[in-house]
Design an enzyme around this catalytic site. Structure first.
Site, PDB file in Angstrom:
ATOM      1  N   GLN A 118       0.851  -1.198   0.000  1.00 32.04           N
ATOM      2  CA  GLN A 118       0.000   0.000   0.000  1.00 32.04           C
ATOM      3  C   GLN A 118       0.880   1.239   0.000  1.00 32.04           C
ATOM      4  OE1 GLN A 118      -3.440  -0.655   3.044  1.00 32.04           O
ATOM      5  NE2 GLN A 118      -1.782  -2.003   3.596  1.00 32.04           N
ATOM      6  N   ASP A 121       5.981   5.069  -1.315  1.00 29.62           N
ATOM      7  CA  ASP A 121       7.343   5.610  -1.254  1.00 29.62           C
ATOM      8  C   ASP A 121       8.283   4.980  -2.267  1.00 29.62           C
ATOM      9  OD1 ASP A 121       7.909   3.100  -0.114  1.00 29.62           O
ATOM     10  OD2 ASP A 121       7.846   3.874   1.932  1.00 29.62           O
ATOM     11  N   HIS A 138      -1.683   1.326  -4.228  1.00 31.48           N
ATOM     12  CA  HIS A 138      -2.100   2.731  -4.209  1.00 31.48           C
ATOM     13  C   HIS A 138      -1.199   3.599  -5.086  1.00 31.48           C
ATOM     14  CE1 HIS A 138      -4.106   1.815  -0.072  1.00 31.48           C
ATOM     15  NE2 HIS A 138      -4.833   1.424  -1.093  1.00 31.48           N
ATOM     16  N   CYS A 149      -4.601  18.353 -18.336  1.00 29.68           N
ATOM     17  CA  CYS A 149      -4.298  17.881 -19.698  1.00 29.68           C
ATOM     18  C   CYS A 149      -3.719  16.475 -19.718  1.00 29.68           C
ATOM     19  CB  CYS A 149      -3.356  18.850 -20.409  1.00 29.68           C
ATOM     20  SG  CYS A 149      -1.641  18.745 -19.816  1.00 29.68           S
ATOM     21  N   CYS A 170       1.798  22.255 -14.310  1.00 24.37           N
ATOM     22  CA  CYS A 170       2.117  21.470 -15.508  1.00 24.37           C
ATOM     23  C   CYS A 170       2.869  22.308 -16.545  1.00 24.37           C
ATOM     24  CB  CYS A 170       0.810  20.954 -16.087  1.00 24.37           C
ATOM     25  SG  CYS A 170       0.979  20.206 -17.699  1.00 24.37           S
ATOM     26  N   CYS A 173       0.885  22.721 -19.847  1.00 29.58           N
ATOM     27  CA  CYS A 173      -0.179  23.745 -19.749  1.00 29.58           C
ATOM     28  C   CYS A 173       0.441  25.140 -19.847  1.00 29.58           C
ATOM     29  CB  CYS A 173      -0.926  23.632 -18.431  1.00 29.58           C
ATOM     30  SG  CYS A 173      -2.048  22.243 -18.326  1.00 29.58           S
ATOM     31  N   ARG A 280       3.076  -3.412  15.129  1.00 30.98           N
ATOM     32  CA  ARG A 280       3.199  -2.972  16.529  1.00 30.98           C
ATOM     33  C   ARG A 280       1.909  -3.174  17.308  1.00 30.98           C
ATOM     34  NH1 ARG A 280       6.338   2.422  15.494  1.00 30.98           N
ATOM     35  NH2 ARG A 280       8.473   1.680  15.640  1.00 30.98           N
TER      36      ARG A 280
END
Ligand code: CNA
Length: 320
Positions: A118, A121, A138, A149, A170, A173, A280
């Site tokens: 998940q 990083d 994810h 765009c 962007c 853009c 934990r």
């Protein structure tokens, strides 16, 4: 995957750490499901740890629910909330933890079926987990896409904005906006730097034409899955069509299993496949066969020692 979901019942024959060791020894197709807890030893905060987790730190942003930071509708309304937090999760180096090294070791031993992570990083790649064995449920910070765009860039391109907590805009853009303004000339600011560079310091405070162009350009969104967005298709395909019939052990590490649909993975796998949990805090809503509670780096190091595997990592102390 909700349609496939079943309430899991504990398998009575697996209880102890010796059982965990023998399962690791004999299993050949292990699913490792990981969460933010496997990166906290590197200084990257998780979401829900009390005091240190990101959610504890978000109260001062005035959010009623800290998950709103990763809410796609809110991002479209005000991306600065996400950008003020993203810098904490974005790793500043390619260092990975002993737990990442453990997953790599399972791969080297030919035992890793899939690492469903998940985490965003991207440290699994640095640890050498093969792309075909890795599902980034994810997404990740590896790339970013313009929400207007759809122009995609490597996240290195927006790294400095991300690290500075500034909303990244962007380039495509900006180029298009300038094409339709023929009289536009790049300005020099009084300190000699270009206007564009000055924007990177503070586009919000600026009033010149160039900075206005940038402020209306599309916002870059790192390709991580926000609440309200679909998970990558690969997640479902791999789990249901590839892994479900092969898996012989499930190892869940460093996640509170509170985010669906990943939290549902444990419920769609065959009932006779043993499932172990390393974290934990206990996970009260899932009946794992073996719970190993504590620091995950310490636990995987001890498991390796008992199985007789050498876990090589600079953070692992060798006791002779
Ligand atoms: P979470 O809900 O914060 O749960 C983390 C779990 O790990 C908790 O149960 C902690 O007790 C436990 N934990 C923390 N440190 C350790 C440790 N050293 N050893 C053992 N257990 C530990 O985070 P989840 O991963 O369950 O939630 C999923 C979210 C978090 C995903 O959407 C991620 O994108 C998101 N996230 C990712 C990162 C990252 O990529 N490093 C960082 C923060 C949040």
């Amino acid at each position: 995957i909700c349609r496939e979901l079943q309430k899991r019942v504990k398998l009575p024959q697996y209880n102890t750490i010796d059982d965990a060791v023998s399962l690791l020894n004999k299993s050949k197709n292990i699913i490792v499901l990981t969460g933010a807890g496997i990166s906290t030893s590197l200084g990257i905060p998780d979401f829900r740890s009390k005091g240190t987790g990101l959610y504890s730190q978000l109260e001062n942003l005035g959010l009623s629910d800290p998950q709103e930071v990763f809410d796609i509708s809110l991002f479209r309304e005000d991306p600065s909330i996400f950008y003020s937090v993203a810098k904490d999760i974005l790793p500043s180096s390619t260092k990975f933890s002993p737990t990442h090294a453990f997953i790599r070791l399972l791969q080297d031993k030919g035992k890793l079926l899939t690492n469903f992570t998940q985490n965003i990083d991207n440290l699994e790649g640095h640890a050498g987990i093969l792309p075909e064995k890795l599902i980034q449920c994810h997404g990740s910070f590896a790339t970013a896409t313009c929400i207007e765009c759809k122009y995609k860039v490597d996240c290195q391109k927006i790294y400095y904005d991300l690290k500075a907590g500034k909303v990244a805009r962007c380039d495509q853009c900006i180029r298009k906006i300038r094409e339709v303004k023929p009289g536009f000339k790049r300005k020099r600011s009084s300190n000699g730097s270009t206007g564009a560079r000055k924007k990177r310091q503070s586009y919000e405070d600026s009033t010149d034409d160039e900075d206005e162009d940038i402020a209306v350009a599309g916002v870059m969104k790192p390709d991580i899955t926000f609440f309200g967005e679909d998970l990558p298709k690969r997640f479902h395909d791999r789990l249901i069509d590839h892994d479900r019939d092969k898996v012989d052990l499930v190892l869940v590490i460093g996640t509170s299993l509170k985010v669906a649909p990943v939290s549902e993975v444990v419920g769609v796998l065959p009932r006779d496949v043993p499932q172990m949990y390393i974290s934990r805090e206990p996970c009260s809503h899932v009946d794992f066969d073996i719970d190993m509670l504590g620091d995950c780096d310490t636990i995987v190091t001890e498991l390796c020692r008992r199985v007789g595997w050498e876990l090589q990592h600079e953070m692992v102390r060798e006791d002779k």
